[in-house]
Write a protein that holds these residues in place. Structure first.
Motif, PDB file in Angstrom:
ATOM      1  N   ARG A 136      -6.484   5.560  -5.220  1.00 51.48           N
ATOM      2  CA  ARG A 136      -6.069   6.456  -4.134  1.00 51.48           C
ATOM      3  C   ARG A 136      -7.188   7.434  -3.836  1.00 51.48           C
ATOM      4  O   ARG A 136      -7.858   7.928  -4.752  1.00 51.48           O
ATOM      5  CB  ARG A 136      -4.820   7.265  -4.521  1.00 51.48           C
TER       6      ARG A 136
ATOM      7  N   ASP B   4      -4.561  10.851   0.722  1.00 53.26           N
ATOM      8  CA  ASP B   4      -3.309  10.171   1.055  1.00 53.26           C
ATOM      9  C   ASP B   4      -3.494   8.674   1.244  1.00 53.26           C
ATOM     10  O   ASP B   4      -2.548   7.971   1.578  1.00 53.26           O
ATOM     11  CB  ASP B   4      -2.751  10.736   2.386  1.00 53.26           C
ATOM     12  N   LEU B   5      -4.704   8.208   1.080  1.00 53.49           N
ATOM     13  CA  LEU B   5      -4.957   6.803   1.397  1.00 53.49           C
ATOM     14  C   LEU B   5      -4.946   5.954   0.130  1.00 53.49           C
ATOM     15  O   LEU B   5      -5.380   6.397  -0.928  1.00 53.49           O
ATOM     16  CB  LEU B   5      -6.297   6.639   2.129  1.00 53.49           C
TER      17      LEU B   5
ATOM     18  N   ASP C 230      -3.848   4.527   5.346  1.00 52.84           N
ATOM     19  CA  ASP C 230      -3.015   5.726   5.230  1.00 52.84           C
ATOM     20  C   ASP C 230      -1.550   5.331   5.358  1.00 52.84           C
ATOM     21  O   ASP C 230      -1.213   4.146   5.414  1.00 52.84           O
ATOM     22  CB  ASP C 230      -3.435   6.806   6.242  1.00 52.84           C
ATOM     23  N   ARG C 231      -0.657   6.297   5.407  1.00 52.40           N
ATOM     24  CA  ARG C 231       0.779   6.019   5.346  1.00 52.40           C
ATOM     25  C   ARG C 231       1.258   5.122   6.483  1.00 52.40           C
ATOM     26  O   ARG C 231       2.262   4.445   6.356  1.00 52.40           O
ATOM     27  CB  ARG C 231       1.583   7.331   5.354  1.00 52.40           C
TER      28      ARG C 231
ATOM     29  N   ASP D  26      -8.859  10.856   8.799  1.00 50.17           N
ATOM     30  CA  ASP D  26      -8.822  10.018   7.602  1.00 50.17           C
ATOM     31  C   ASP D  26     -10.225   9.827   7.031  1.00 50.17           C
ATOM     32  O   ASP D  26     -10.422   9.859   5.817  1.00 50.17           O
ATOM     33  CB  ASP D  26      -8.226   8.637   7.941  1.00 50.17           C
TER      34      ASP D  26
END
Lengths: 174, 224
Positions: free
Chosen positions: B131, B134-135, B157-158, B214
């Motif tokens: 990780r 958040d990725l 990402d999410r 990102d």
């Protein structure tokens, strides 16, 4: 034809085809009684910029961005409380449902009310992508949110819409 | 790779999964009830939303037309302003023509082309964490980029936005017009819809993505 009239005509010819798009957005931004005022203000603001020599490269995203800003200013200025419409909207009565699409038979009033049950960010993202036909990248630029965030909002909003209108969708599918 | 039906369905319906990853997900949803339900619900919701599209009342069209016609056009700038502007444009054009930018080094061009195509090479051992912010790492594979052998680490990402970190043993050439940080350890360049950040430490890494937020998050997480 005078220069003044020509400027108005050029503007209206270029922008009026996007009236439905702006109307759909305004309907999900402000209370029903303010929608037409917001649409009108969007076009008059846009004309001011156009006639000052700043016509856009693409009319639709330009107008949608002006409408978003106008709607938000309107809410701040008028302290309008947004409510889920409880009475059927009279403007919807004359509108036929989308033909040829089974789920299109879901009543527009029900969809409109369901959209107002969503959080504002999801409602606006869905309106811009599914009702107005913008891409996630365009919505990302208009709202200042990353493209991934836009898609996440749209997906969650769509799921919630499908659940809210589950019975009607199932009836149509059956 | 963590199983996250909502994130993957959003990426799939949003058209972010391309090529082999799209085909892989389409095979997966046939057997995975959770992912199938996510995609099905997303599609139904989209159809429902589209059914809510309305036409503006005719009276509003007339009202808008009348309102616009009462507004006086703003006075445009006087002609001498345009004249001065024209002179400036010509001067800038001459300067630009005298300094036609060189193309990016082949390795950078190859990295951008690799990202855009979404091509996946032979799987490789990852050199980076599972990780980064958040990725999440979804795969690592070998990539031949110009004259550089690299390992492409693919993070999402999410909602499925992809950022690729190309790690190599040798230094990356600098993109044309790149902006350097104060310490000279990293540089950043923008190309059309893509953002590229290059770091020298702890690995020689090229971070590429179409979401600048990102890309910056990943580059920041990689810093020692």
């Amino acid at each position: 034809m005078s220069m003044r009239k020509r400027t108005h005509d050029e503007f209206l010819q270029a922008t009026l085809p996007a009236l439905d798009l702006v109307y759909n957005l305004a309907r999900r931004l402000v209370d029903a009684r303010d929608v037409e005022d917001v649409v009108q203000e969007t076009f008059t603001r846009a004309f001011g910029a156009w006639s000052a020599g700043r016509p856009p490269r693409k009319v639709e995203p330009w107008l949608a961005t002006i409408c978003l800003n106008t709607g938000r200013s309107w809410l701040r200025r008028a302290s309008t409380t947004r409510e889920v419409p409880t009475e059927p909207d009279p403007t919807l009565a004359a509108i036929d449902d989308v033909a040829g699409d089974a789920i299109g038979n879901v009543r527009k009033e029900a969809v409109h009310a369901a959209l107002w049950e969503l959080p504002e960010e999801q409602r606006i993202a869905i309106t811009l992508m599914d009702l107005d036909g913008f891409t996630a990248s365009q919505v990302s630029k208009m709202t200042g949110s990353p493209r991934g965030t836009v898609l996440a909002r749209v997906h969650r909003g769509r799921k919630r819409l499908a659940r809210i209108l589950e019975k009607e969708v199932d009836q149509v599918e059956a | 790779m963590k199983h996250d039906p909502e994130r993957h369905a959003a990426a799939y319906l949003g058209g972010l999964l391309k090529g082999a990853r799209r085909q892989m997900f389409e095979r997966h949803i046939v057997d995975c009830e959770d992912c199938w339900r996510e995609v099905d619900l997303g599609r139904k919701g989209r159809s429902v939303a589209e059914a809510g599209r309305e036409l503006a009342p005719q009276a509003l069209r007339e009202r808008v037309r009348a309102a616009v016609e009462t507004v006086s056009p703003r006075r445009r700038r006087p002609l001498w302003v345009f004249g001065a502007g024209l002179v400036t444009i010509v001067a800038v054009a001459v300067i630009v023509m005298m300094a036609v930018p060189e193309p990016d080094p082949g390795e950078i061009q190859a990295a951008l082309a690799s990202y855009r195509s979404g091509s996946v090479g032979v799987p490789a051992q990852s050199l980076l964490p599972e990780r980064l912010s958040d990725l999440e790492l979804v795969g690592a594979d070998r990539a031949q980029l110009g004259g550089i052998d690299a390992i492409a680490h693919r993070y999402v990402d999410r909602s499925g936005d992809e950022v690729v970190v190309y790690v190599a043993d040798e230094e990356w050439p600098i993109a044309v017009g790149a902006e350097h940080d104060n310490a000279g350890q990293t540089w950043l360049a923008e190309r059309d819809d893509l953002v590229v950040i290059c770091l020298n430490q702890p690995h020689s890494s090229l971070v590429v993505g179409d979401d600048s937020h990102d890309v910056e998050l990943v580059a920041y997480s990689l810093r020692p």
